[in-house]
Design a protein around this motif. Structure first.
Motif, mmCIF file in Angstrom:
data_model
loop_
_atom_site.group_PDB
_atom_site.id
_atom_site.type_symbol
_atom_site.label_atom_id
_atom_site.label_comp_id
_atom_site.label_asym_id
_atom_site.label_seq_id
_atom_site.Cartn_x
_atom_site.Cartn_y
_atom_site.Cartn_z
ATOM 1 N N ALA A 178 13.542 -7.233 -0.415
ATOM 2 C CA ALA A 178 13.277 -8.278 -1.311
ATOM 3 C C ALA A 178 11.365 -8.320 -1.615
ATOM 4 C CB ALA A 178 13.720 -9.526 -0.879
ATOM 5 N N MET A 179 10.769 -8.111 -0.493
ATOM 6 C CA MET A 179 9.326 -8.048 -0.539
ATOM 7 C C MET A 179 8.638 -6.737 -0.933
ATOM 8 S SD MET A 179 9.157 -10.281 3.187
ATOM 9 C CE MET A 179 7.946 -11.799 3.257
ATOM 10 N N GLN A 180 9.423 -5.795 -0.837
ATOM 11 C CA GLN A 180 8.854 -4.501 -1.071
ATOM 12 C C GLN A 180 8.131 -4.527 -2.487
ATOM 13 O OE1 GLN A 180 8.492 -1.858 0.833
ATOM 14 N NE2 GLN A 180 7.536 -0.575 -0.812
ATOM 15 N N PRO A 181 8.352 -5.028 -3.455
ATOM 16 C CA PRO A 181 7.536 -4.853 -4.694
ATOM 17 C C PRO A 181 6.042 -5.290 -4.552
ATOM 18 C CG PRO A 181 9.838 -5.904 -5.426
ATOM 19 C CD PRO A 181 9.610 -5.784 -3.685
ATOM 20 N N THR A 182 5.911 -6.135 -3.613
ATOM 21 C CA THR A 182 4.568 -6.711 -3.525
ATOM 22 C C THR A 182 3.513 -5.535 -3.361
ATOM 23 O OG1 THR A 182 5.384 -8.572 -2.281
ATOM 24 C CG2 THR A 182 3.201 -8.163 -1.977
ATOM 25 N N TRP A 183 3.886 -4.330 -2.699
ATOM 26 C CA TRP A 183 3.167 -3.435 -2.565
ATOM 27 C C TRP A 183 2.705 -2.806 -3.806
ATOM 28 C CZ3 TRP A 183 1.578 -0.696 2.164
ATOM 29 C CH2 TRP A 183 2.112 -1.270 3.329
ATOM 30 N N GLN A 184 3.351 -2.628 -4.835
ATOM 31 C CA GLN A 184 2.893 -1.934 -5.922
ATOM 32 C C GLN A 184 2.064 -3.129 -6.652
ATOM 33 O OE1 GLN A 184 5.846 -0.623 -8.797
ATOM 34 N NE2 GLN A 184 4.178 0.437 -9.749
ATOM 35 N N TRP A 185 2.597 -4.415 -6.625
ATOM 36 C CA TRP A 185 1.553 -5.235 -7.312
ATOM 37 C C TRP A 185 0.215 -5.314 -6.794
ATOM 38 C CZ3 TRP A 185 -1.026 -9.421 -5.159
ATOM 39 C CH2 TRP A 185 -1.406 -10.211 -6.016
ATOM 40 N N ALA A 186 0.334 -5.208 -5.320
ATOM 41 C CA ALA A 186 -1.077 -5.396 -4.514
ATOM 42 C C ALA A 186 -2.019 -4.176 -5.100
ATOM 43 C CB ALA A 186 -0.652 -5.351 -3.034
ATOM 44 N N GLU A 187 -1.587 -3.068 -5.542
ATOM 45 C CA GLU A 187 -2.428 -2.085 -6.136
ATOM 46 C C GLU A 187 -3.528 -2.757 -6.809
ATOM 47 O OE1 GLU A 187 -0.392 1.100 -7.695
ATOM 48 O OE2 GLU A 187 0.617 1.674 -5.502
ATOM 49 N N GLY A 188 -3.023 -3.489 -7.719
ATOM 50 C CA GLY A 188 -4.016 -4.123 -8.748
ATOM 51 C C GLY A 188 -4.828 -5.205 -8.108
ATOM 52 N N ARG A 189 -4.485 -5.727 -7.128
ATOM 53 C CA ARG A 189 -5.326 -6.859 -6.496
ATOM 54 C C ARG A 189 -6.345 -5.790 -5.248
ATOM 55 N NH1 ARG A 189 -7.495 -11.792 -6.237
ATOM 56 N NH2 ARG A 189 -7.705 -12.535 -3.712
ATOM 57 N N VAL A 190 -5.906 -5.374 -4.598
ATOM 58 C CA VAL A 190 -6.775 -4.641 -3.441
ATOM 59 C C VAL A 190 -7.138 -3.364 -3.707
ATOM 60 C CG1 VAL A 190 -5.639 -6.391 -1.859
ATOM 61 C CG2 VAL A 190 -4.753 -3.924 -2.003
ATOM 62 N N GLY A 191 -6.436 -2.748 -4.637
ATOM 63 C CA GLY A 191 -6.999 -1.100 -4.962
ATOM 64 C C GLY A 191 -6.078 -0.237 -4.324
ATOM 65 N N LYS A 192 -5.974 0.816 -4.806
ATOM 66 C CA LYS A 192 -4.970 1.982 -4.156
ATOM 67 C C LYS A 192 -5.375 2.641 -2.985
ATOM 68 C CE LYS A 192 -2.697 3.284 -8.632
ATOM 69 N NZ LYS A 192 -2.213 4.251 -9.432
ATOM 70 N N GLU A 193 -6.876 2.488 -2.974
ATOM 71 C CA GLU A 193 -7.529 3.266 -1.954
ATOM 72 C C GLU A 193 -7.150 2.770 -0.606
ATOM 73 O OE1 GLU A 193 -11.707 3.462 -2.478
ATOM 74 O OE2 GLU A 193 -12.034 5.033 -0.838
ATOM 75 N N VAL A 194 -7.317 1.476 -0.517
ATOM 76 C CA VAL A 194 -7.057 0.713 0.902
ATOM 77 C C VAL A 194 -5.562 0.905 1.299
ATOM 78 C CG1 VAL A 194 -6.730 -1.640 0.014
ATOM 79 C CG2 VAL A 194 -7.447 -1.392 2.357
ATOM 80 N N ILE A 195 -4.676 0.894 0.431
ATOM 81 C CA ILE A 195 -3.291 0.918 0.571
ATOM 82 C C ILE A 195 -2.997 2.375 1.030
ATOM 83 C CG2 ILE A 195 -0.950 1.031 -0.266
ATOM 84 C CD1 ILE A 195 -1.881 -1.492 -2.338
ATOM 85 N N ALA A 196 -3.417 3.373 0.524
ATOM 86 C CA ALA A 196 -3.196 4.733 0.874
ATOM 87 C C ALA A 196 -4.002 4.950 2.157
ATOM 88 C CB ALA A 196 -3.990 5.779 -0.175
ATOM 89 N N ILE A 197 -4.822 4.343 2.484
ATOM 90 C CA ILE A 197 -5.396 4.199 3.928
ATOM 91 C C ILE A 197 -4.663 3.736 5.011
ATOM 92 C CG2 ILE A 197 -7.223 3.472 5.604
ATOM 93 C CD1 ILE A 197 -9.134 3.966 3.136
ATOM 94 N N MET A 198 -4.021 2.643 4.673
ATOM 95 C CA MET A 198 -2.964 2.017 5.626
ATOM 96 C C MET A 198 -1.769 3.025 5.535
ATOM 97 S SD MET A 198 -3.007 -1.985 4.408
ATOM 98 C CE MET A 198 -1.565 -2.169 5.504
ATOM 99 N N GLN A 199 -1.169 3.401 4.634
ATOM 100 C CA GLN A 199 -0.010 4.348 4.459
ATOM 101 C C GLN A 199 -0.174 5.535 5.576
ATOM 102 O OE1 GLN A 199 0.746 4.330 0.391
ATOM 103 N NE2 GLN A 199 2.363 3.073 0.582
ATOM 104 N N LYS A 200 -1.620 5.992 5.304
ATOM 105 C CA LYS A 200 -1.956 7.116 5.970
ATOM 106 C C LYS A 200 -1.791 6.916 7.717
ATOM 107 C CE LYS A 200 -5.904 9.830 6.643
ATOM 108 N NZ LYS A 200 -7.029 9.879 5.918
ATOM 109 N N ALA A 201 -2.214 5.816 7.842
ATOM 110 C CA ALA A 201 -2.544 5.366 9.406
ATOM 111 C C ALA A 201 -1.096 5.038 9.843
ATOM 112 C CB ALA A 201 -3.216 4.194 9.432
ATOM 113 N N ALA A 202 -0.299 4.574 9.027
ATOM 114 C CA ALA A 202 1.209 4.256 9.364
ATOM 115 C C ALA A 202 1.952 5.649 9.884
ATOM 116 C CB ALA A 202 1.946 3.277 8.491
ATOM 117 N N SER A 203 1.759 6.515 8.986
ATOM 118 C CA SER A 203 2.606 7.685 9.211
ATOM 119 C C SER A 203 1.955 8.819 10.079
ATOM 120 C CB SER A 203 2.668 8.332 7.668
ATOM 121 O OG SER A 203 1.476 8.842 7.327
#
Ligand code: LMR
Length: 338
Positions: A312-337
């Motif tokens: 239910a909360m997952q769509p927030t990730w895509q929404w957040a790209e417009g708010r925080v930028g894709k770069e920081v999300i990619a850095i987080m995903q890289k750290a997580a994996s």
């Protein structure tokens, strides 16, 4: 030998000047200690509260008293928004706000850390902030005249209301207090609830009087602010992570002599290790105390229930790209994996 009143006056003035010169010791006409006012909004008996006192103790010791740290907890000096303004104006020198409150500083990227289920556990969070994510975010503060000294941990959020919240549909129509992040605003909206920003110091009363129906926070904050006494049900959902960034005004920090700034940095590094090392235990102990109090019923989610929240909360990730930028999300995903 008796001195006349005039002679006495002159001698006394000379003596006190000599005493001052000795006390302040030339070379290096010495100054009164540098006072650092450290304002924050939580109770002393929390990871941040304890970390602040650890910093005070070490900073005063390592600077040999050249720095004096005044800790103002529990919004006693400023509330959330005011303290950020006060830092920019130089009325206060150090803060440790939750990173959910960094958009007014012009650093929306920090809100990426509020993304739901972003960190699998505390170790994953620590690895991320001590790596590329931490560096990327702190660099965003520099052009704003703010220096980020450290991230401090405070574990994972729970959520509460006066009714059990077990499945996403239980959120429907609930007014939920949030601390400021648009990412948190969004994940609560995706669940069908109505988020509302309130200063931390106003939450207890808002819950008590029904201005809002529920809130999210960590166990240590629930316990020390007594939120559990005005919320009948708490879900130990751990759906998002709460962390702080300890920040100072860059000009103030750069203006400190090295023989003060260096020991302060050492004190901050050690206080950070200390805070991070106690955060999990402090929150576990607080959760036990809440349970023992019998004031609020605790609900744990089964893996299937948790999965439903994630979906239910997952769509927030895509929404957040417009708010925080894709770069920081990619850095987080890289750290997580990694
Ligand atoms: C809140 O406002 O809910 C928290 O971020 C307060 C804090 O500093 O932990």
């Amino acid at each position: 030998m008796m001195l006349s009143r005039r002679e006495f006056g002159t001698a006394a003035a000379a003596a006190s000047a000599a005493a001052l010169a000795t006390a302040y010791g030339r070379p290096g006409w010495a100054q009164a200690p540098v006072v650092i006012k450290y304002s924050h909004v939580v109770a002393n008996d929390t990871p941040k509260g304890k970390g602040s006192f650890k910093f005070k103790e070490l900073a005063e010791k390592y600077t040999g008293g050249k720095a004096k740290i005044e800790v103002y907890p529990n919004s006693s000096l400023y509330k959330d928004k005011e303290e950020i303004e006060a830092l920019q104006l130089g009325a206060v020198q150090m803060l440790g706000p939750s990173t959910a409150k960094f958009a007014p500083l012009g650093a929306k990227e920090f809100e990426a850390m509020d993304l739901p289920f972003a960190f699998a556990d505390d170790a994953a969070y620590l690895k991320a902030v001590k790596g590329e994510l931490g560096k990327f975010l702190m660099a965003k503060l520099e052009p704003k005249g703010i220096k980020g000294l450290a991230f401090w941990d405070n574990g994972f959020h729970m959520v509460s209301a006066n009714k059990p919240i077990i499945k996403p549909a239980d959120f429907q129509g609930l007014k939920i207090r949030i601390s400021g992040s648009k990412v948190a605003d969004q994940y609560f909206r995706k669940l069908g609830s109505i988020p509302q920003i309130l200063a931390f110091s106003e939450v207890y009363q808002a819950l008590q009087t029904g201005v809002v129906d529920g809130c999210e926070n960590t166990a240590s904050n629930y316990l020390t602010q007594k939120f559990h006494e005005v919320q009948k049900h708490i879900t130990v959902s751990y759906h998002a992570h709460l962390q702080y960034a300890v920040i100072v005004n860059s000009k103030f920090w750069a203006g400190l002599p090295a023989d003060i700034r260096d020991p302060l940095e050492k004190a901050m590094n050690e206080a950070t290790e200390y805070t991070d090392s106690i955060a999990q235990q402090e929150n576990n102990d607080a959760l036990d105390a809440i349970k023992k109090s019998g004031r609020s019923e605790l609900h744990m989610l089964t893996p299937e229930q948790k999965k439903a929240w994630q979906v239910a909360m997952q769509p927030t990730w895509q929404w957040a790209e417009g708010r925080v930028g894709k770069e920081v999300i990619a850095i987080m995903q890289k750290a997580a994996s990694s």
